[in-house]
Design an enzyme around this catalytic site. Structure first.
Site, PDB file in Angstrom:
ATOM      1  N   HIS A   4       2.230   9.059   3.828  1.00  0.00           N
ATOM      2  CA  HIS A   4       1.382   8.434   4.842  1.00  0.00           C
ATOM      3  C   HIS A   4       1.707   9.059   6.199  1.00  0.00           C
ATOM      4  O   HIS A   4       2.861   9.369   6.482  1.00  0.00           O
ATOM      5  CB  HIS A   4       1.616   6.914   4.872  1.00  0.00           C
ATOM      6  CG  HIS A   4       0.589   6.213   5.702  1.00  0.00           C
ATOM      7  ND1 HIS A   4       0.667   6.162   7.069  1.00  0.00           N
ATOM      8  CD2 HIS A   4      -0.548   5.560   5.357  1.00  0.00           C
ATOM      9  CE1 HIS A   4      -0.390   5.502   7.525  1.00  0.00           C
ATOM     10  NE2 HIS A   4      -1.141   5.133   6.507  1.00  0.00           N
ATOM     11  N   GLU A  20      -6.877  10.837   5.141  1.00  0.00           N
ATOM     12  CA  GLU A  20      -6.812   9.921   6.268  1.00  0.00           C
ATOM     13  C   GLU A  20      -6.682  10.706   7.575  1.00  0.00           C
ATOM     14  O   GLU A  20      -5.570  11.085   7.974  1.00  0.00           O
ATOM     15  CB  GLU A  20      -5.592   8.999   6.133  1.00  0.00           C
ATOM     16  CG  GLU A  20      -5.626   8.130   4.890  1.00  0.00           C
ATOM     17  CD  GLU A  20      -4.784   6.865   5.078  1.00  0.00           C
ATOM     18  OE1 GLU A  20      -5.336   5.780   4.912  1.00  0.00           O
ATOM     19  OE2 GLU A  20      -3.593   6.985   5.415  1.00  0.00           O
ATOM     20  N   GLY A  65      -6.169   3.096  12.485  1.00  0.00           N
ATOM     21  CA  GLY A  65      -5.841   2.007  13.398  1.00  0.00           C
ATOM     22  C   GLY A  65      -6.475   2.137  14.774  1.00  0.00           C
ATOM     23  O   GLY A  65      -6.094   1.436  15.702  1.00  0.00           O
ATOM     24  N   GLY A 106      -6.003  -0.283   6.005  1.00  0.00           N
ATOM     25  CA  GLY A 106      -4.920  -0.955   6.709  1.00  0.00           C
ATOM     26  C   GLY A 106      -5.402  -2.292   7.248  1.00  0.00           C
ATOM     27  O   GLY A 106      -5.410  -3.302   6.544  1.00  0.00           O
ATOM     28  N   GLY A 107      -5.836  -2.297   8.483  1.00  0.00           N
ATOM     29  CA  GLY A 107      -6.209  -3.523   9.196  1.00  0.00           C
ATOM     30  C   GLY A 107      -7.091  -4.476   8.401  1.00  0.00           C
ATOM     31  O   GLY A 107      -6.807  -5.681   8.318  1.00  0.00           O
ATOM     32  N   GLU A 122       2.088   7.850   9.003  1.00  0.00           N
ATOM     33  CA  GLU A 122       3.131   7.132   9.756  1.00  0.00           C
ATOM     34  C   GLU A 122       4.517   7.537   9.265  1.00  0.00           C
ATOM     35  O   GLU A 122       5.452   7.671  10.051  1.00  0.00           O
ATOM     36  CB  GLU A 122       2.906   5.611   9.650  1.00  0.00           C
ATOM     37  CG  GLU A 122       1.706   5.181  10.493  1.00  0.00           C
ATOM     38  CD  GLU A 122       0.972   3.950   9.997  1.00  0.00           C
ATOM     39  OE1 GLU A 122       1.526   3.184   9.189  1.00  0.00           O
ATOM     40  OE2 GLU A 122      -0.191   3.759  10.422  1.00  0.00           O
ATOM     41  N   ASN A 144      -3.203  -1.344   2.323  1.00  0.00           N
ATOM     42  CA  ASN A 144      -1.857  -0.998   2.797  1.00  0.00           C
ATOM     43  C   ASN A 144      -1.503  -2.009   3.886  1.00  0.00           C
ATOM     44  O   ASN A 144      -1.999  -1.918   4.999  1.00  0.00           O
ATOM     45  CB  ASN A 144      -1.892   0.434   3.341  1.00  0.00           C
ATOM     46  CG  ASN A 144      -0.573   0.853   3.970  1.00  0.00           C
ATOM     47  OD1 ASN A 144       0.419   0.123   3.883  1.00  0.00           O
ATOM     48  ND2 ASN A 144      -0.568   2.005   4.614  1.00  0.00           N
ATOM     49  N   TRP A 145      -0.676  -2.962   3.539  1.00  0.00           N
ATOM     50  CA  TRP A 145      -0.353  -4.041   4.494  1.00  0.00           C
ATOM     51  C   TRP A 145       0.619  -3.572   5.566  1.00  0.00           C
ATOM     52  O   TRP A 145       0.890  -4.294   6.513  1.00  0.00           O
ATOM     53  CB  TRP A 145       0.208  -5.268   3.737  1.00  0.00           C
ATOM     54  CG  TRP A 145      -0.760  -5.890   2.778  1.00  0.00           C
ATOM     55  CD1 TRP A 145      -2.060  -5.496   2.554  1.00  0.00           C
ATOM     56  CD2 TRP A 145      -0.543  -7.022   1.917  1.00  0.00           C
ATOM     57  NE1 TRP A 145      -2.653  -6.299   1.606  1.00  0.00           N
ATOM     58  CE2 TRP A 145      -1.732  -7.246   1.195  1.00  0.00           C
ATOM     59  CE3 TRP A 145       0.544  -7.859   1.663  1.00  0.00           C
ATOM     60  CZ2 TRP A 145      -1.886  -8.279   0.256  1.00  0.00           C
ATOM     61  CZ3 TRP A 145       0.414  -8.892   0.732  1.00  0.00           C
ATOM     62  CH2 TRP A 145      -0.789  -9.095   0.042  1.00  0.00           C
ATOM     63  N   LYS A 146       1.154  -2.403   5.423  1.00  0.00           N
ATOM     64  CA  LYS A 146       2.123  -1.846   6.382  1.00  0.00           C
ATOM     65  C   LYS A 146       3.224  -2.868   6.668  1.00  0.00           C
ATOM     66  O   LYS A 146       3.582  -3.633   5.786  1.00  0.00           O
ATOM     67  CB  LYS A 146       1.400  -1.375   7.649  1.00  0.00           C
ATOM     68  CG  LYS A 146       0.246  -0.416   7.320  1.00  0.00           C
ATOM     69  CD  LYS A 146      -0.309   0.305   8.506  1.00  0.00           C
ATOM     70  CE  LYS A 146      -1.422   1.250   8.060  1.00  0.00           C
ATOM     71  NZ  LYS A 146      -2.003   2.007   9.160  1.00  0.00           N
ATOM     72  N   SER A 161      -9.599   3.184   9.652  1.00  0.00           N
ATOM     73  CA  SER A 161     -10.527   2.198  10.217  1.00  0.00           C
ATOM     74  C   SER A 161     -11.676   1.819   9.270  1.00  0.00           C
ATOM     75  O   SER A 161     -12.807   1.580   9.714  1.00  0.00           O
ATOM     76  CB  SER A 161     -11.069   2.662  11.567  1.00  0.00           C
ATOM     77  OG  SER A 161     -10.005   2.777  12.504  1.00  0.00           O
TER      78      SER A 161
HETATM   79  P1  PGA Z   1      -6.442   1.381   9.123  1.00  0.00           P
HETATM   80  O1  PGA Z   1      -5.204   2.070   8.354  1.00  0.00           O
HETATM   81  O2  PGA Z   1      -7.437   0.949   8.090  1.00  0.00           O
HETATM   82  O3  PGA Z   1      -5.838   0.219   9.862  1.00  0.00           O
HETATM   83  O4  PGA Z   1      -7.006   2.422  10.030  1.00  0.00           O
HETATM   84  C1  PGA Z   1      -5.433   2.936   7.277  1.00  0.00           C
HETATM   85  C2  PGA Z   1      -4.128   3.485   6.748  1.00  0.00           C
HETATM   86  O5  PGA Z   1      -3.246   3.822   7.549  1.00  0.00           O
HETATM   87  O6  PGA Z   1      -3.930   3.593   5.514  1.00  0.00           O
END
Ligand code: PGA
Length: 250
Positions: free
Chosen positions: A94, A166, A172, A233-234, A96, A9-11, A212
């Site tokens: 998600h 999640e 994050g 994500g990251g 977010e 997920n490149w956000k 993470s």
């Molecule tokens: P993260 O994000 O790996 O940066 O913690 C995961 C996500 O929000 O899907």
């Protein structure tokens, strides 16, 4: 058996050139089989990213989708538009989107139903806050979110979804759920799926862990019985770390 999945997920990260470079790097060395590799770029870059991926075995996801197929919805994206660029998966619910953009369980369910009707595979995200975990409410929270997101679906439809657990406190933050903590919730979610649908659905549906995930912690997570992959994500923003995750999942 459930095929392992690694979804990036490149956000809201990377400009177009950077996104193309990352996609090319992934395409070049992506495992051919044994793991399903999915990337979710910023929608603005779907066209160039899909070209950069060319014939590589990398599947495209959208980070969101509106439930209507077209109409007066300023700033939104519809399924048929995503489909034109080869998108087959959509991340829905998600944390977010829920926390920062006020998406409700009802709205997410509406989107899930619409995505399935348009033949996308939704990646449905659920998870508890730190406060809920510390208050002993993790199971109640994830069960509520799961039942709400799957409201009105039949078993055949549910089997076309992917669930992502999640924990919000792990996203994050560099804090990962321990493999045992994650496995406990994944096992519980499978029991809720069995209760809500049937044993076949509970066993067929992939459940990803997110929060993470990195090469250093992924092997111990994915080796758990009920963890079928990662929503990342990251660590999905660098060719090397993302491909390493795909190799670990093999
Ligand atoms: P993260 O994000 O790996 O940066 O913690 C995961 C996500 O929000 O899907």
């Amino acid at each position: 058996m459930r095929t392992p999945i690694v979804a990036g997920n490149w956000k809201m990260n990377l400009g177009n050139n950077e996104a193309v470079e990352l996609a090319r790097g992934i395409a070049k060395n992506c495992p051919e089989s044994g793991v399903k590799v999915i990337v979710a770029p910023v929608s603005l870059h779907l066209s160039s990213v899909s070209q950069a991926l060319a014939t590589a075995p990398v599947l495209l996801a959208s980070q969101n989708m509106h439930w209507a197929e077209s109409g007066a919805y300023t700033g939104e994206l519809a399924g048929p538009m995503l489909r034109e660029f080869g998108v087959r998966y959509v991340i829905l619910g998600h944390s977010e989107r829920r926390q920062l953009f006020g998406e409700s369980d009802e709205l997410i369910n509406h989107k899930v139903q619409s995505a399935l009707a348009q033949d996308f595979r939704p990646i449905i995200c659920i998870g508890e806050t730190l406060q809920e975990r510390e208050g002993g409410r993790t199971r109640a929270k994830v069960e509520f979110q799961l039942r709400a997101a799957y409201a009105g679906l039949n078993a055949e439809q549910a089997q076309r979804t992917i669930l992502a657990y999640e924990p919000i406190w792990a996203i994050g933050t560099g804090k990962t759920a321990s493999p045992e903590q994650a496995q406990e919730v994944h096992f519980f979610l499978r029991s809720v799926l069995k209760d809500r649908f049937d044993i076949k659905t509970a066993q067929a549906l992939p459940i990803l862990y997110g929060g993470s995930v990195k090469p250093q912690n992924f092997a111990s997570l994915i080796s758990q019985d009920d963890i079928d992959g990662g929503l990342v994500g990251g660590a999905s923003l660098k060719v090397e770390s993302f491909l390493e995750l795909a190799r670990i999942a093999l």
